[in-house]
Design an enzyme around this catalytic site. Structure first.
Site, PDB file in Angstrom:
ATOM      1  N   ASN A   1     -52.402 -42.961  10.708  1.00  9.70           N
ATOM      2  CA  ASN A   1     -52.332 -44.017  12.113  1.00  9.70           C
ATOM      3  C   ASN A   1     -52.073 -45.238  11.292  1.00  9.70           C
ATOM      4  OD1 ASN A   1     -55.019 -45.276  11.592  1.00  9.70           O
ATOM      5  ND2 ASN A   1     -55.710 -43.084  12.235  1.00  9.70           N
TER       6      ASN A   1
ATOM      7  N   VAL B   1     -52.133 -34.118  16.822  1.00  8.90           N
ATOM      8  CA  VAL B   1     -52.943 -35.072  17.748  1.00  8.90           C
ATOM      9  C   VAL B   1     -51.657 -35.515  18.601  1.00  8.90           C
ATOM     10  CG1 VAL B   1     -54.267 -37.038  17.713  1.00  8.90           C
ATOM     11  CG2 VAL B   1     -55.007 -35.512  16.210  1.00  8.90           C
ATOM     12  N   TYR B   2     -50.656 -36.002  17.841  1.00 14.95           N
ATOM     13  CA  TYR B   2     -49.716 -36.801  18.283  1.00 14.95           C
ATOM     14  C   TYR B   2     -48.528 -36.282  19.107  1.00 14.95           C
ATOM     15  CZ  TYR B   2     -51.123 -41.080  15.793  1.00 14.95           C
ATOM     16  OH  TYR B   2     -51.686 -42.327  15.313  1.00 14.95           O
TER      17      TYR B   2
ATOM     18  N   ASP C   1     -54.828 -36.408   8.076  1.00 13.24           N
ATOM     19  CA  ASP C   1     -55.262 -37.746   7.578  1.00 13.24           C
ATOM     20  C   ASP C   1     -56.695 -37.632   7.084  1.00 13.24           C
ATOM     21  OD1 ASP C   1     -55.306 -40.470   6.995  1.00 13.24           O
ATOM     22  OD2 ASP C   1     -55.374 -40.966   9.089  1.00 13.24           O
TER      23      ASP C   1
ATOM     24  N   ASP D   1     -53.358 -25.720   2.944  1.00 10.80           N
ATOM     25  CA  ASP D   1     -53.979 -26.854   3.189  1.00 10.80           C
ATOM     26  C   ASP D   1     -53.444 -27.999   2.116  1.00 10.80           C
ATOM     27  OD1 ASP D   1     -55.660 -29.143   2.999  1.00 10.80           O
ATOM     28  OD2 ASP D   1     -57.579 -27.947   3.056  1.00 10.80           O
ATOM     29  N   ILE D   2     -52.873 -29.077   2.620  1.00 11.85           N
ATOM     30  CA  ILE D   2     -52.134 -30.063   1.642  1.00 11.85           C
ATOM     31  C   ILE D   2     -53.338 -30.527   0.715  1.00 11.85           C
ATOM     32  CG2 ILE D   2     -52.165 -31.886   3.124  1.00 11.85           C
ATOM     33  CD1 ILE D   2     -49.150 -32.341   2.423  1.00 11.85           C
TER      34      ILE D   2
ATOM     35  N   SER E   1     -46.973 -35.602  12.863  1.00  7.68           N
ATOM     36  CA  SER E   1     -46.825 -36.137  14.457  1.00  7.68           C
ATOM     37  C   SER E   1     -47.045 -34.712  15.306  1.00  7.68           C
ATOM     38  CB  SER E   1     -45.576 -36.737  14.883  1.00  7.68           C
ATOM     39  OG  SER E   1     -45.572 -38.145  14.753  1.00  7.68           O
TER      40      SER E   1
HETATM   41  N1  AR6 Z   1     -53.051 -29.247   5.470  1.00  4.66           N
HETATM   42  C1  AR6 Z   1     -51.688 -29.327   6.099  1.00  4.66           C
HETATM   43  N2  AR6 Z   1     -51.646 -29.637   7.260  1.00  4.66           N
HETATM   44  C2  AR6 Z   1     -52.609 -29.673   8.238  1.00  4.66           C
HETATM   45  C3  AR6 Z   1     -53.802 -30.117   7.792  1.00  4.66           C
HETATM   46  C4  AR6 Z   1     -54.160 -29.961   6.388  1.00  4.66           C
HETATM   47  N3  AR6 Z   1     -55.072 -30.095   5.645  1.00  4.66           N
HETATM   48  N4  AR6 Z   1     -54.634 -30.419   8.683  1.00  4.66           N
HETATM   49  C5  AR6 Z   1     -54.015 -30.502   9.883  1.00  4.66           C
HETATM   50  N5  AR6 Z   1     -52.467 -29.979   9.530  1.00  4.66           N
HETATM   51  P1  AR6 Z   1     -52.306 -34.120  12.756  1.00  4.66           P
HETATM   52  P2  AR6 Z   1     -50.375 -36.375  13.523  1.00  4.66           P
HETATM   53  C6  AR6 Z   1     -51.296 -30.190  10.269  1.00  4.66           C
HETATM   54  O1  AR6 Z   1     -53.137 -34.211  13.749  1.00  4.66           O
HETATM   55  O2  AR6 Z   1     -50.135 -35.296  14.839  1.00  4.66           O
HETATM   56  C7  AR6 Z   1     -55.006 -38.372  12.931  1.00  4.66           C
HETATM   57  O3  AR6 Z   1     -56.257 -38.426  13.280  1.00  4.66           O
HETATM   58  C8  AR6 Z   1     -51.458 -30.141  11.812  1.00  4.66           C
HETATM   59  O4  AR6 Z   1     -51.804 -28.429  11.957  1.00  4.66           O
HETATM   60  O5  AR6 Z   1     -53.136 -34.378  11.274  1.00  4.66           O
HETATM   61  O6  AR6 Z   1     -49.148 -36.889  12.993  1.00  4.66           O
HETATM   62  C9  AR6 Z   1     -54.435 -39.547  12.203  1.00  4.66           C
HETATM   63  O7  AR6 Z   1     -55.147 -40.552  11.688  1.00  4.66           O
HETATM   64  C10 AR6 Z   1     -50.314 -30.562  12.270  1.00  4.66           C
HETATM   65  O8  AR6 Z   1     -49.235 -29.592  12.348  1.00  4.66           O
HETATM   66  O9  AR6 Z   1     -51.128 -35.734  12.620  1.00  4.66           O
HETATM   67  C11 AR6 Z   1     -53.602 -40.115  13.436  1.00  4.66           C
HETATM   68  O10 AR6 Z   1     -54.420 -40.838  14.030  1.00  4.66           O
HETATM   69  C12 AR6 Z   1     -49.786 -31.658  11.482  1.00  4.66           C
HETATM   70  O11 AR6 Z   1     -50.662 -31.328  10.135  1.00  4.66           O
HETATM   71  C13 AR6 Z   1     -53.257 -38.916  14.102  1.00  4.66           C
HETATM   72  O12 AR6 Z   1     -54.246 -37.630  13.609  1.00  4.66           O
HETATM   73  C14 AR6 Z   1     -49.935 -33.012  11.877  1.00  4.66           C
HETATM   74  O13 AR6 Z   1     -51.022 -33.210  12.592  1.00  4.66           O
HETATM   75  C15 AR6 Z   1     -51.779 -38.492  13.606  1.00  4.66           C
HETATM   76  O14 AR6 Z   1     -51.244 -37.420  14.325  1.00  4.66           O
END
Ligand code: AR6
Length: 224
Positions: free
Chosen positions: A49, A165-166, A59, A31-32, A162
């Site tokens: 975002n 969610v993206y 985020d 977890d970052i 990305s």
């Molecule tokens: N530590 C490390 N990696 C993580 C964590 C964490 N705590 N939580 C999730 N990941 P995402 P995106 C991973 O959806 O696709 C947000 O709502 C996850 O498994 O966080 O760039 C923003 O506000 C995945 O591999 O980001 C934007 O609206 C990676 O982080 C949107 O999501 C990215 O997943 C951005 O979407």
């Protein structure tokens, strides 16, 4: 006449490691927002975002860990366009040794891989660097690494921008992430280290695959 001192050729293993970009890149599953301070990470990247006002995924976790001061600060920034990045203090994460959060906004993968048109946006079999999303994701890494250099970051932690969610295809995103980190480290001593922080073993395996096969895809013009 006295000759200038020529540095000896027997550089230490540590020096050689510093000159090898791959040796300066780690992949971990974590977890970052809960990294062991012993690792020495002084900046983390947020997959934000365009509002920079928080959301889900990484985020949301970063905003929760940094606390309400981050949101208050980000309200003054006027957002951030996709493909660009902005630096903020780490607020509540400072107690973990983190000094900077580098927020970047990755592209939304258009998910139209079924168009049947090779190289169309969203076709995850298109040549790397061909789709608009590739270029925007590449820009995120370029921007973040430039900010890290500007702020003298020693050890930067980067999540898989990305790919949540993206919906950016994960193996493709890992190649873009590694390729840009590698290119930057070849040219620059800072950050000294880059750690890709994955949320699962499966995600980490995409990075290991990208690194282990770099000899094929980094040089080739073939399909991903
Ligand atoms: N530590 C490390 N990696 C993580 C964590 C964490 N705590 N939580 C999730 N990941 P995402 P995106 C991973 O959806 O696709 C947000 O709502 C996850 O498994 O966080 O760039 C923003 O506000 C995945 O591999 O980001 C934007 O609206 C990676 O982080 C949107 O999501 C990215 O997943 C951005 O979407």
């Amino acid at each position: 006449m006295e000759l200038p001192q020529v540095p000896s050729n027997d550089s230490s293993a540590a020096d050689q490691q510093l000159n090898d970009p791959v040796a300066r890149i780690n992949v971990i599953v974590a977890d970052i927002t809960a990294l062991d301070p012993e690792i020495g990470i002084d900046a983390i990247v947020n997959a934000a975002n365009e509002s920079l006002l928080g959301g889900g995924g990484v985020d949301g976790a970063i905003h929760r860990a940094a606390g309400p001061e981050l949101l208050e600060h980000n309200r003054t920034l006027g957002g951030c366009p996709t493909g660009l990045a902005k630096r903020t203090p780490a607020f509540g994460l400072e107690k973990q040794g983190i000094r900077h959060i580098l927020h970047t906004v990755g592209p939304v993968w258009s998910g139209t891989a079924d168009t049947g048109v090779p190289g169309a946006p969203g076709d995850d079999t298109a040549k790397l660097g061909y789709t608009h999303e590739d270029n925007l994701l590449a820009s995120c890494y370029t921007q973040v690494l430039a900010l890290a250099l500007e702020h003298n970051v020693r050890h930067l932690a980067i999540p898989a921008i990305s790919t949540g969610v993206y919906r950016f295809p994960k193996p493709r995103a890992a190649r873009i992430a590694f390729g840009h980190a590698h290119g930057h480290l070849l040219r620059s001593g800072l950050p000294q280290r880059i750690t890709f922080v994955c949320f699962s073993d499966e995600d980490a395996s995409n990075y290991h695959e990208a690194i282990n096969t770099r000899g094929q895809w980094m040089m080739s013009r073939g399909r991903v």
